[in-house]
Design a protein around this motif. Structure first.
Motif, PDB file in Angstrom:
ATOM      1  N   LYS A  56       0.837  -1.211   0.000  1.00  0.00           N
ATOM      2  CA  LYS A  56       0.000   0.000   0.000  1.00  0.00           C
ATOM      3  C   LYS A  56       0.867   1.255   0.000  1.00  0.00           C
ATOM      4  O   LYS A  56       1.869   1.334   0.727  1.00  0.00           O
ATOM      5  N   LEU A  57       0.409   2.220  -0.782  1.00  0.00           N
ATOM      6  CA  LEU A  57       1.099   3.501  -0.839  1.00  0.00           C
ATOM      7  C   LEU A  57       0.837   4.271   0.454  1.00  0.00           C
ATOM      8  O   LEU A  57      -0.325   4.454   0.826  1.00  0.00           O
ATOM      9  N   VAL A  58       1.880   4.708   1.140  1.00  0.00           N
ATOM     10  CA  VAL A  58       1.689   5.490   2.375  1.00  0.00           C
ATOM     11  C   VAL A  58       2.727   6.604   2.461  1.00  0.00           C
ATOM     12  O   VAL A  58       3.743   6.594   1.764  1.00  0.00           O
ATOM     13  N   ASN A  59       2.433   7.570   3.336  1.00  0.00           N
ATOM     14  CA  ASN A  59       3.418   8.597   3.670  1.00  0.00           C
ATOM     15  C   ASN A  59       4.258   8.081   4.833  1.00  0.00           C
ATOM     16  O   ASN A  59       3.720   7.841   5.921  1.00  0.00           O
ATOM     17  N   ALA A  60       5.558   7.942   4.634  1.00  0.00           N
ATOM     18  CA  ALA A  60       6.403   7.396   5.701  1.00  0.00           C
ATOM     19  C   ALA A  60       6.447   8.322   6.913  1.00  0.00           C
ATOM     20  O   ALA A  60       6.743   7.881   8.023  1.00  0.00           O
TER      21      ALA A  60
ATOM     22  N   THR B  76     -10.047   1.249   6.755  1.00  0.00           N
ATOM     23  CA  THR B  76      -9.516   2.507   6.228  1.00  0.00           C
ATOM     24  C   THR B  76     -10.484   3.156   5.242  1.00  0.00           C
ATOM     25  O   THR B  76     -11.370   2.499   4.684  1.00  0.00           O
ATOM     26  N   ALA B  77     -10.277   4.435   5.034  1.00  0.00           N
ATOM     27  CA  ALA B  77     -11.076   5.177   4.056  1.00  0.00           C
ATOM     28  C   ALA B  77     -10.927   4.547   2.676  1.00  0.00           C
ATOM     29  O   ALA B  77     -11.886   4.422   1.923  1.00  0.00           O
ATOM     30  N   ARG B  78      -9.720   4.110   2.368  1.00  0.00           N
ATOM     31  CA  ARG B  78      -9.459   3.533   1.042  1.00  0.00           C
ATOM     32  C   ARG B  78     -10.205   2.205   0.855  1.00  0.00           C
ATOM     33  O   ARG B  78     -10.636   1.878  -0.243  1.00  0.00           O
ATOM     34  N   PHE B 100     -11.447  12.608   0.383  1.00  0.00           N
ATOM     35  CA  PHE B 100     -10.576  13.262   1.357  1.00  0.00           C
ATOM     36  C   PHE B 100      -9.099  12.880   1.231  1.00  0.00           C
ATOM     37  O   PHE B 100      -8.756  11.764   0.890  1.00  0.00           O
ATOM     38  N   ALA B 101      -8.270  13.896   1.455  1.00  0.00           N
ATOM     39  CA  ALA B 101      -6.810  13.755   1.482  1.00  0.00           C
ATOM     40  C   ALA B 101      -6.276  13.103   0.204  1.00  0.00           C
ATOM     41  O   ALA B 101      -6.708  13.441  -0.897  1.00  0.00           O
ATOM     42  N   SER B 102      -5.328  12.168   0.350  1.00  0.00           N
ATOM     43  CA  SER B 102      -4.688  11.528  -0.797  1.00  0.00           C
ATOM     44  C   SER B 102      -4.782  10.023  -0.617  1.00  0.00           C
ATOM     45  O   SER B 102      -5.134   9.541   0.458  1.00  0.00           O
ATOM     46  N   ASN B 107      -5.033   5.254   2.651  1.00  0.00           N
ATOM     47  CA  ASN B 107      -4.574   3.886   2.929  1.00  0.00           C
ATOM     48  C   ASN B 107      -4.315   3.659   4.414  1.00  0.00           C
ATOM     49  O   ASN B 107      -4.190   2.520   4.858  1.00  0.00           O
ATOM     50  N   ARG B 108      -4.188   4.735   5.197  1.00  0.00           N
ATOM     51  CA  ARG B 108      -3.934   4.607   6.637  1.00  0.00           C
ATOM     52  C   ARG B 108      -5.134   5.078   7.450  1.00  0.00           C
ATOM     53  O   ARG B 108      -5.507   4.445   8.437  1.00  0.00           O
ATOM     54  N   ALA B 109      -5.698   6.225   7.068  1.00  0.00           N
ATOM     55  CA  ALA B 109      -6.755   6.868   7.861  1.00  0.00           C
ATOM     56  C   ALA B 109      -7.980   5.961   7.956  1.00  0.00           C
ATOM     57  O   ALA B 109      -8.394   5.361   6.965  1.00  0.00           O
TER      58      ALA B 109
END
Lengths: 163, 287
Positions: A56-60, B76-78, B100-102, B107-109
């Protein structure tokens, strides 16, 4: 509080000792020696620290290093095939002049890689949508989108192994 | 970021126990996309961070045509954005999760994190409120279910006690003839906080509007349901005039502020435009 983490970093198993409040971004750069992943805003808005974590693409910058225990991480250094051979996305970023200062480029290339892994023939709109979390302040986005589009086209012609 | 102790409990009981030992100075970590930013900016300086990701069952994503949707705290939102089920039955929520966001953040939120953050402009709250969602909350005295309406009490504040965890959000199954819309207004399409958000959940039965939720985001301290606007359409045929009147009533009811993103007057005007547009779109879906 420190903790030992085990992770797979660009295909290589690594064991690192990290402070619990350390981000994965700082860990990659300082403990991992991988400075291709950039620290821009550090709050998840610019995309220059984009990596692929467990596919998964994430911000580190928004991941704690301790959360990466057991994870598989791909950074820009893991995308280049070898010291002498660039990835087609990197070739096309050069060919289309999609980098100027270059600071945002690793994040864009990693985001593009994740997009093409998921959707090998994206439309222009889909490319722009997938890149919305990456900000470039030099070139504008046209050349970046062209470089990704061209890579997808090449991939279509040469088969998936092109990536 | 200040240093903290870090734990990965394997059960809700263990998580609550850790929070109690830490005298409520702990923060729950799910997606972390808000918590990490708040810790970096010293808005929150927890003594301990309790990661919920190892707790079994919190990644539930389940839909049943009778009992509805059940989303665990780790969804997650994704996941919602890319779920065909969500698009089919909860189009407003799916839209909110896309807008929302990117991708990196989505992928996390988590959806539950977006709820608990209680931002006035939270994207997932209006569609969930319009659908009469409820929350399962686990705490030292067991589990309780509360309506989402009333959960957020002020910007960034909820009824949740420090040693309580929202484990799931529950959304009723849509009745036949239901359409849902979420419209987010901002200066750009992505990486944007809502200037105004409007969610509509509308059910038609025999030519009349039998159920309606209209909820406004970013125009009050908490997302605002507008019964005065809903009443103008409920049990009525949704004529053009009634839709316009409901949109005007929504604009009347909102309490916007002026800030860097927009003036209060502009927000109020956009509430009217977007409410009207959302109602028209929902009716078009059902045509």
């Amino acid at each position: 509080m420190n903790q030992v983490i085990n992770l797979t970093l660009n295909g290589e198993p690594r064991t690192l000792m990290v402070a619990c409040h350390r981000t994965l971004l700082d860990t990659l750069r300082l403990e991992g020696g991988l400075t291709g992943t950039k620290k821009g805003c550090d709050v998840g808005e610019c995309g220059s620290c984009t990596i692929i974590m467990n596919g998964k693409l994430v911000n580190a910058c928004l991941v704690l290093a301790v959360e990466a225990n057991g994870a598989e991480i791909i950074t820009i250094e893991g995308i280049q095939r070898s010291a002498l051979e660039l990835h087609p996305l990197q070739e096309n970023f050069i060919k289309y002049g999609a980098a100027q200062c270059g600071f945002c480029t690793p994040g864009f290339i990693v985001a593009a890689k994740a997009l093409l892994d998921e959707n090998p023939r994206p439309t222009i709109d889909e490319i722009r949508f997938a890149m919305a979390g990456n900000i470039c302040r030099c070139t504008g986005y046209t050349k970046i989108v062209q470089a990704v589009d061209e890579t997808a086209r090449e991939m279509q012609e040469n088969g998936r192994e092109a990536l | 970021m200040k240093s903290f102790d870090y734990f990965e409990p394997h059960s809700l009981e263990e998580a609550v126990g850790l929070q109690q030992q830490g005298q409520g100075r702990g923060c729950w970590l799910a997606g972390g996309t808000d918590l990490l930013v708040q810790m970096k900016e010293h808005v929150r300086q927890p003594g301990l961070v309790i990661n919920l990701k190892k707790i079994r069952g919190l990644d539930d994503f389940h839909f049943d045509s009778v009992t509805g949707l059940r989303l665990g705290a780790l969804v997650t939102a994704r996941e919602v954005e890319t779920s065909p089920l969500a698009h089919q039955h909860y189009a407003g929520l799916a839209r909110a999760c896309t807008d929302f966001a990117s991708i990196q953040v989505r992928n996390r939120a988590t959806v539950v994190g977006n709820i608990c953050r209680a931002s006035p402009s939270a994207d997932t709250l209006p569609p969930l409120l319009a659908d009469d969602a409820s929350l399962c909350i686990h705490g030292p005295r067991g589990t309780r279910t509360v309506a989402l309406e009333g959960f957020c009490t002020a910007p960034g504040r909820t009824i949740l006690a420090p040693d309580e965890i929202v484990t799931h959000v529950l959304v009723p199954a849509p009745a036949p003839g239901t359409a849902k819309v979420y419209l987010k207004h901002g200066r750009r399409e992505q990486m944007e906080l809502a200037t105004v958000g409007v969610a509509v959940s509308l059910t038609m039965s025999r030519g009349r509007c039998s159920r309606l939720g209209i909820v406004l985001g970013a125009v009050a301290p908490t997302p605002l349901r507008v019964p005065t606007a809903e009443a103008l359409l409920l049990d009525e045929e949704p004529t053009r005039d009634r839709v316009h009147a409901a949109a005007a009533a929504a604009a009347q009811a909102c309490q916007p502020i002026s800030d860097v993103r927009a003036s209060a007057g502009y927000r109020r005007q956009m509430v009217e435009v977007l409410t009207r547009r959302a109602l028209v779109q929902a009716l078009e879906v059902l045509r």
